[in-house]
Design a protein around this motif. Structure first.
Motif, PDB file in Angstrom:
ATOM      1  N   ASP A 121     -78.237  22.610  15.768  1.00  0.00           N
ATOM      2  CA  ASP A 121     -76.900  21.998  15.784  1.00  0.00           C
ATOM      3  C   ASP A 121     -76.301  22.015  17.190  1.00  0.00           C
ATOM      4  OD1 ASP A 121     -77.074  21.542  13.108  1.00  0.00           O
ATOM      5  OD2 ASP A 121     -75.788  23.237  12.510  1.00  0.00           O
ATOM      6  N   GLU A 179     -89.540  28.406  13.836  1.00  0.00           N
ATOM      7  CA  GLU A 179     -88.740  27.487  13.021  1.00  0.00           C
ATOM      8  C   GLU A 179     -87.372  28.121  12.721  1.00  0.00           C
ATOM      9  OE1 GLU A 179     -91.082  25.796   9.917  1.00  0.00           O
ATOM     10  OE2 GLU A 179     -89.605  24.220   9.492  1.00  0.00           O
ATOM     11  N   ASP A 219     -79.729  13.742  16.772  1.00  0.00           N
ATOM     12  CA  ASP A 219     -79.638  13.927  15.328  1.00  0.00           C
ATOM     13  C   ASP A 219     -80.919  14.565  14.784  1.00  0.00           C
ATOM     14  OD1 ASP A 219     -78.276  13.691  13.003  1.00  0.00           O
ATOM     15  OD2 ASP A 219     -79.031  11.672  12.555  1.00  0.00           O
ATOM     16  N   ASN A 234     -78.069  19.334  19.166  1.00  0.00           N
ATOM     17  CA  ASN A 234     -77.572  18.000  18.800  1.00  0.00           C
ATOM     18  C   ASN A 234     -76.169  17.749  19.349  1.00  0.00           C
ATOM     19  OD1 ASN A 234     -79.835  17.049  17.397  1.00  0.00           O
ATOM     20  ND2 ASN A 234     -79.214  18.101  15.501  1.00  0.00           N
ATOM     21  N   THR A 275     -83.590  17.153  13.138  1.00  0.00           N
ATOM     22  CA  THR A 275     -83.622  18.224  12.149  1.00  0.00           C
ATOM     23  C   THR A 275     -84.249  19.457  12.806  1.00  0.00           C
ATOM     24  OG1 THR A 275     -85.837  17.677  11.384  1.00  0.00           O
ATOM     25  CG2 THR A 275     -83.995  16.542  10.307  1.00  0.00           C
ATOM     26  N   ALA A 276     -84.035  20.615  12.186  1.00  0.00           N
ATOM     27  CA  ALA A 276     -84.634  21.846  12.703  1.00  0.00           C
ATOM     28  C   ALA A 276     -86.152  21.705  12.739  1.00  0.00           C
ATOM     29  CB  ALA A 276     -84.234  23.034  11.829  1.00  0.00           C
ATOM     30  N   ARG A 277     -86.701  21.068  11.738  1.00  0.00           N
ATOM     31  CA  ARG A 277     -88.150  20.881  11.673  1.00  0.00           C
ATOM     32  C   ARG A 277     -88.642  20.012  12.831  1.00  0.00           C
ATOM     33  NH1 ARG A 277     -93.005  22.988   9.745  1.00  0.00           N
ATOM     34  NH2 ARG A 277     -94.511  21.347  10.198  1.00  0.00           N
ATOM     35  N   GLN A 278     -87.911  18.950  13.107  1.00  0.00           N
ATOM     36  CA  GLN A 278     -88.320  18.079  14.222  1.00  0.00           C
ATOM     37  C   GLN A 278     -88.293  18.839  15.550  1.00  0.00           C
ATOM     38  OE1 GLN A 278     -85.429  14.989  13.494  1.00  0.00           O
ATOM     39  NE2 GLN A 278     -87.004  13.551  12.758  1.00  0.00           N
ATOM     40  N   ARG A 323     -83.628  26.518  13.279  1.00  0.00           N
ATOM     41  CA  ARG A 323     -82.605  26.371  12.229  1.00  0.00           C
ATOM     42  C   ARG A 323     -81.260  26.888  12.736  1.00  0.00           C
ATOM     43  NH1 ARG A 323     -86.260  28.894   8.514  1.00  0.00           N
ATOM     44  NH2 ARG A 323     -87.731  27.333   7.746  1.00  0.00           N
TER      45      ARG A 323
END
Lengths: 501, 501
Positions: free
Chosen positions: A317, A309, A326, A320, A328-331, A313
């Protein structure tokens, strides 16, 4: 030329010169092979086979030379430093294994494997195991004869395994694989029963974007492009020396995480190679410690860094920006760690089911080599065990026992090193994390120096100075164990799949 | 393995096996060298030097082995076909030249040339001949000692020349270069006095466009991309075997015709290599006949095809489409054939003045080797003769006697093969044109089959079957002569520059 030193016997210098020449020839062959996979036009194949054959043959001749035997004898009782004793130990091992096998058999194996490759490829294409069976039988017979020459008293499978992992005995491999099987089967079942579904990525991700992003991932991890390069190849691999270690990758337009994972895996290999001491180039002290340790380095970066994870993080970016998504880091983290319980293909397997693919191959190839399983029964046994271990049956042998190239190379005993390497990766990562202050935060900040320093100091810079078992104990304080991998897997996937364990 | 044939002595088979292995190793080194120039990251240099050194050393060891001498002795009076006698002749020549030179000297030359390259590069960069002079002196001394070992009774320069062109003696080279000088000096003067100015191209031509167009030129000429590839390199070259012969090029944004000419030149080399018989790979019958014949093939395509009006009638539309220009075939033809009388740089010279650059180098290196010229006097002599032959004086030694890499490689005697190759190109082209119906129209129509068939039959397919002088006589009916080149030059440039001759 080696410098003369009063304390170093002339025989040692002479031995090292000869070994150096053989090493340089082996590395030259690495370039010929890289070129063949990455650059060579198709028409070049016949000439390239002869070139590679000639380079292999002269390297072999250097190592089996009688004078090498004499030098080794002379050094037998010599007063050498520990480091030089390790050098002699390694050269002796290579010399003895090679010299025991008659040249005729070496050539027969070389011819047989060259001939086997297209037979296997055609059989897989046609999904006809019978077309490959006689070839497999021939290769098994040749490799049994090979093992018989190397050590008539040993388990032949153990001898073949030792070609890839010289210093972990087969009982260690058995123990670790058994630990893996026992730990993973219930975990995978629990995941299959879970109602939680991690995030999945869908869409089309152009190859040119994937190339840019894999390049970016390598830069992020600190890959030195002055000592390497990134190219595409049908089957990703890494190749080189501590001066020039290259990475290849491939792209699937619907799976942008695959090329990333695969590139980071190959980075781990190249990063190990680049960490070997440059001043020991041409000596065993400048060479990798075998496939278990090599694979531990690729898996450590692929799984413990690239599928963490913290890494996502850091990197989401960039992802993306490349694809105009778009996430998230979690996704991204979830998508990178999905477990597939309906997959029959080893190279497409996730971090958990992967090992059951290996256990299956280990069992089958071992039974084949020692004669407990007939070649004709391979497809049935393969499919039954896939069902038992993974709850899935291949539709055809092309997705079953014909899927891997290894046996067509005559490589029996290679597969276990994949799992041993993964297990060692977890063990090393745990040891590094115990010593490095807040490693996760460092990864999230893109700071890899502390991890790299730990790996250099504990693994890379030793080359073949220590046996594999010694290296592991020195780096982690204990023998190889699946414990750290299972702990890591249960924690990570328990959280991802909401398992009450 | 070679097949056994009742009529072929076992010694012949054995000899050919050994020679084959050395050849494959040599070609492996070719790939290592190509990779180093085209693909290798900079950091790889130290390892690559060791790899190439090891491959060279083992190939050398194979050829100088005592058993090769024994096999050659055994075959001395053997009843062999003409073809096999030619094979033995070629292997004997290589063996004898190598075996006469002590290994220490071979290694010293190898070290000295490796060390010389950066010294030369720095001296050229700084325009300081004095910084290179001691190195040049050392290389000359080593190569004189080399020549003394090869043949103590021969002119040392002739011995060195024979390393590049084994079967045209030095008196032939002298005669041809003298014919060239006598014919070209007045022609170039007449051109300088002419009021006619051929069309010139100006503008900026992006590298990506030039890459596409050079690719297109190769396709137009029939280059088989299944057996080769096009890449960029700092110094264009061609490398390979009859299975895989590659071409490199480079781009100057203001000179779009340079990359085309240079690529077509390298195509000529690769086309020769690809025309060598595949079934003779590893034997002298599958190898090129030396640098004169090799250069004849590159110059034939560069000048007689690529700088012909017929070619530009074929190719000008493609050129205009690439650059959005509006040239006529005549304009492109004129631009491709401008003569520059103010140029000091060999590699930028036109088709005519080029040879005076060679004459100059030939004279100077010959005097250096035999001791008639002191190293310290090279800059003055160089500049004076440039003035005499070309009416131009270099501003500095970087544009004079330091411009070429050859001497820093210890290559003395190489330069003449450039002019001999050009002269042979004209002679071969005249012979082909006499036999092929309307060759010009065929080129204009993009039909190269007849020319290729003629070259294959008369040059390529023989490998080293004939000596160079034999090959030339068989292909053209007479010995090497500058007559055809001078006739071609006078006609072509007389028309371009409106000379009344």
């Amino acid at each position: 030329m080696a410098t003369t030193d009063d304390s170093v016997p002339a025989a040692y210098e002479d031995l090292l010169d000869r070994y150096g020449r053989a090493t340089y020839l082996g590395d030259a062959n690495g370039i010929l092979s890289w070129d063949q996979e990455v650059m060579m036009p198709e028409g070049g194949t016949p000439a390239r086979s002869k070139q590679r054959g000639a380079v292999s043959a002269v390297a072999h001749d250097i190592l089996v030379d009688d004078e090498v035997a004499d030098l080794l004898d002379e050094l037998d009782g010599a007063d050498l430093s520990d480091e030089r004793r390790a050098v002699v130990r390694e050269i002796r091992r290579e010399h003895e294994r090679k010299v025991r096998v008659p040249t005729d058999l070496v050539e027969e194996i070389s011819t047989a494997t060259a001939e086997a490759h297209p037979v296997w490829a055609d059989a897989r294409e046609a999904d006809e195991f019978d077309a490959f069976a006689p070839t497999l039988e021939r290769l098994l017979d040749l490799k049994r004869r090979y093992a018989e020459h190397v050590d008539p008293d040993a388990d032949h499978y153990a001898t073949l395994f030792a070609d890839y992992e010289p210093y972990l005995d087969l009982s260690t491999a058995e123990r670790v694989l058994e630990e893996l099987r026992e730990g993973l089967v219930p975990l995978i079942e629990a995941i299959a029963d879970s109602d939680t579904e991690p995030y999945a990525i869908s869409g089309t991700f152009p190859e040119s974007d994937q190339l840019e992003l894999t390049h970016e991932a390598l830069s992020t991890l600190g890959y030195d492009f002055e000592r390497g390069r990134l190219d595409t190849a049908p089957h990703p691999f890494s190749m080189g020396t501590q001066f020039d270690a290259r990475v290849t990758t491939r792209f699937d337009q619907s799976e942008p995480l695959d090329s990333l994972a695969s590139t980071i895996h190959e980075f781990g290999h190249a990063n190990y190679t680049l960490g070997l001491p440059q001043d020991a180039y041409g000596s065993p002290l400048g060479e990798h410690r075998g496939l278990t340790v090599h694979e531990s380095q690729s898996r450590l970066f692929e799984n413990h860094v690239g599928r963490s994870e913290a890494f996502w993080r850091l990197f989401v970016d960039r992802f993306n920006a490349q694809y105009d998504t778009d996430l998230t880091a979690r996704q991204a983290y979830e998508a990178a760690n999905r477990v597939y319980d309906d997959n029959c293909i080893r190279v497409e397997a996730d971090e958990l089911t992967y090992h059951l693919h290996i256990v299956l191959r280990f069992e089958i190839e071992r039974e084949l080599v020692v004669g407990d399983l007939a070649v004709e029964d391979v497809p049935t046994v393969w499919n039954d065990r896939m069902d038992a271990y993974l709850g899935v049956r291949p539709d055809g042998d092309d997705e079953g026992c014909l899927q891997d190239i290894h046996w067509s190379h005559g490589s029996f005993g290679y597969f276990p090193t994949y799992s041993l390497g993964s297990v060692l990766a977890a063990q090393l990562y745990a040891a590094a994390a115990a010593e490095i202050d807040d490693l996760d935060s460092k990864i999230e900040a893109g700071e890899f120096d502390a991890l790299q320093a730990w790996l250099r100091e504990n693994v890379h810079e030793h080359g073949r100075r220590y046996r594999t078992d010694e290296l592991i104990e020195r780096a982690t304080g204990e023998p190889l164990t699946a414990e750290y991998f299972l702990e890591y897997a249960e924690e990570k996937f328990g959280e991802l799949y909401d398992l009450d364990r």
